[in-house]
Design a protein around this motif. Structure first.
Motif, PDB file in Angstrom:
ATOM      1  N   UNK A  73      30.933  34.668  46.904  1.00  0.00           N
ATOM      2  CA  UNK A  73      32.123  35.449  47.229  1.00  0.00           C
ATOM      3  C   UNK A  73      32.177  35.803  48.704  1.00  0.00           C
ATOM      4  N   UNK A  74      33.197  36.561  49.063  1.00  0.00           N
ATOM      5  CA  UNK A  74      33.407  37.003  50.433  1.00  0.00           C
ATOM      6  C   UNK A  74      32.924  38.437  50.557  1.00  0.00           C
ATOM      7  N   UNK A  75      31.807  38.643  51.279  1.00  0.00           N
ATOM      8  CA  UNK A  75      31.232  39.974  51.428  1.00  0.00           C
ATOM      9  C   UNK A  75      31.774  40.619  52.687  1.00  0.00           C
ATOM     10  N   UNK A  76      32.365  41.804  52.518  1.00  0.00           N
ATOM     11  CA  UNK A  76      32.947  42.543  53.627  1.00  0.00           C
ATOM     12  C   UNK A  76      32.225  43.880  53.725  1.00  0.00           C
ATOM     13  N   UNK A  77      31.665  44.158  54.914  1.00  0.00           N
ATOM     14  CA  UNK A  77      30.923  45.392  55.132  1.00  0.00           C
ATOM     15  C   UNK A  77      31.809  46.601  54.849  1.00  0.00           C
ATOM     16  N   UNK A  78      31.289  47.529  54.062  1.00  0.00           N
ATOM     17  CA  UNK A  78      32.028  48.739  53.730  1.00  0.00           C
ATOM     18  C   UNK A  78      32.961  48.578  52.553  1.00  0.00           C
ATOM     19  N   UNK A  79      33.054  47.371  51.999  1.00  0.00           N
ATOM     20  CA  UNK A  79      33.923  47.115  50.847  1.00  0.00           C
ATOM     21  C   UNK A  79      33.127  46.544  49.686  1.00  0.00           C
ATOM     22  N   UNK A  80      32.555  45.387  49.885  1.00  0.00           N
ATOM     23  CA  UNK A  80      31.788  44.736  48.829  1.00  0.00           C
ATOM     24  C   UNK A  80      32.060  43.249  48.816  1.00  0.00           C
ATOM     25  N   UNK A  81      31.889  42.630  47.640  1.00  0.00           N
ATOM     26  CA  UNK A  81      32.085  41.189  47.497  1.00  0.00           C
ATOM     27  C   UNK A  81      33.389  40.933  46.762  1.00  0.00           C
ATOM     28  N   UNK A  82      34.268  40.185  47.421  1.00  0.00           N
ATOM     29  CA  UNK A  82      35.546  39.800  46.824  1.00  0.00           C
ATOM     30  C   UNK A  82      35.348  38.434  46.176  1.00  0.00           C
ATOM     31  N   UNK A  83      35.748  38.311  44.925  1.00  0.00           N
ATOM     32  CA  UNK A  83      35.623  37.056  44.185  1.00  0.00           C
ATOM     33  C   UNK A  83      36.595  36.027  44.757  1.00  0.00           C
ATOM     34  N   UNK A  84      36.107  34.812  45.019  1.00  0.00           N
ATOM     35  CA  UNK A  84      36.972  33.763  45.561  1.00  0.00           C
ATOM     36  C   UNK A  84      38.151  33.477  44.644  1.00  0.00           C
ATOM     37  N   UNK A  85      37.934  33.560  43.337  1.00  0.00           N
ATOM     38  CA  UNK A  85      39.011  33.269  42.383  1.00  0.00           C
ATOM     39  C   UNK A  85      40.138  34.307  42.444  1.00  0.00           C
ATOM     40  N   UNK A  86      39.850  35.454  43.024  1.00  0.00           N
ATOM     41  CA  UNK A  86      40.859  36.509  43.159  1.00  0.00           C
ATOM     42  C   UNK A  86      41.707  36.348  44.414  1.00  0.00           C
ATOM     43  N   UNK A  87      41.311  35.420  45.285  1.00  0.00           N
ATOM     44  CA  UNK A  87      42.059  35.193  46.520  1.00  0.00           C
ATOM     45  C   UNK A  87      43.003  34.016  46.319  1.00  0.00           C
ATOM     46  N   UNK A  88      44.290  34.309  46.492  1.00  0.00           N
ATOM     47  CA  UNK A  88      45.299  33.262  46.344  1.00  0.00           C
ATOM     48  C   UNK A  88      45.290  32.336  47.562  1.00  0.00           C
ATOM     49  N   UNK A  89      45.362  32.935  48.753  1.00  0.00           N
ATOM     50  CA  UNK A  89      45.279  32.155  49.986  1.00  0.00           C
ATOM     51  C   UNK A  89      44.875  33.058  51.139  1.00  0.00           C
ATOM     52  N   UNK A 162      35.617  25.238  48.093  1.00  0.00           N
ATOM     53  CA  UNK A 162      34.392  24.812  47.400  1.00  0.00           C
ATOM     54  C   UNK A 162      34.122  25.660  46.176  1.00  0.00           C
ATOM     55  N   UNK A 163      34.338  26.978  46.286  1.00  0.00           N
ATOM     56  CA  UNK A 163      34.078  27.875  45.142  1.00  0.00           C
ATOM     57  C   UNK A 163      35.061  27.598  44.008  1.00  0.00           C
ATOM     58  N   UNK A 164      36.313  27.325  44.342  1.00  0.00           N
ATOM     59  CA  UNK A 164      37.316  27.078  43.306  1.00  0.00           C
ATOM     60  C   UNK A 164      37.138  25.723  42.611  1.00  0.00           C
TER      61      UNK A 164
END
Length: 169
Positions: A73-89, A162-164
């Motif tokens: 996933x996409x790890x953002x400091x102060x937020x956490x890990x965003x799941x790639x499948x949750x990102x549309x674009x 790649x994740x999708x």
């Protein structure tokens, strides 16, 4: 492009160091002057300067990545890990002075988080590289990072694809 297991983005350390150190020194000098001159207003000025230093303190973490991409996933400091499948674009804004990546989410931010960072009350009020532009758009500010914005968006889009597709390294 060769496939990598992780892509890290770091904050420019000099800017944060100057801001935090300058505010702390100014605050210390104001406290000292306020006590010597018996001027309580200078102590209040010092509190403001210390607040600026505390707010910007996360900018000192040059060794730690403030944004990381992995197949997890996409790890953002102060937020956490965003799941790639949750990102549309993901798109890169054209503003050269303040480049920003806009992540369109399929759901709300809470629904997109795979794993939330454990944050203290102090961290919540400190500077972050992300903000919610609206309920489903996550904006990531790249104005304070070392890596070029174009390289960052290309790497993030590569990991997203790649994740999708289920491609593993």
């Amino acid at each position: 492009m060769t496939e990598v297991e992780r892509f890290d983005v770091h904050i420019t350390p000099d800017r944060g160091r100057r801001l935090v150190a300058g505010a702390a020194i100014f605050g210390g000098a104001s406290v000292l002057a306020g006590l010597i001159l018996s001027q309580p207003i200078l102590v209040l000025v010092a509190l403001g300067a210390f607040a600026v230093a505390l707010y910007n303190y996360p900018l000192l973490g040059r060794r730690e990545a403030h944004l990381s991409a992995t197949l997890h996933g996409l790890k953002i400091d102060g937020l956490g890990i965003v799941d790639w499948r949750s990102i549309e674009n993901m798109t890169l804004s054209e503003d050269v002075a303040s480049p920003t990546i806009l992540c369109s989410l399929k759901d709300t931010l809470e629904g997109a988080l795979k794993e939330a960072d454990e944050t203290s009350a102090l961290r919540v009020i400190q500077v972050n590289i992300w903000r919610l532009q609206d309920s489903t758009t996550l904006a990531i500010d790249l104005s304070q990072v070392i890596e070029p914005a174009r390289d960052i968006i290309e790497a993030l889009q590569n990991f997203h694809t790649r994740a999708l597709t289920g491609h593993q390294v």
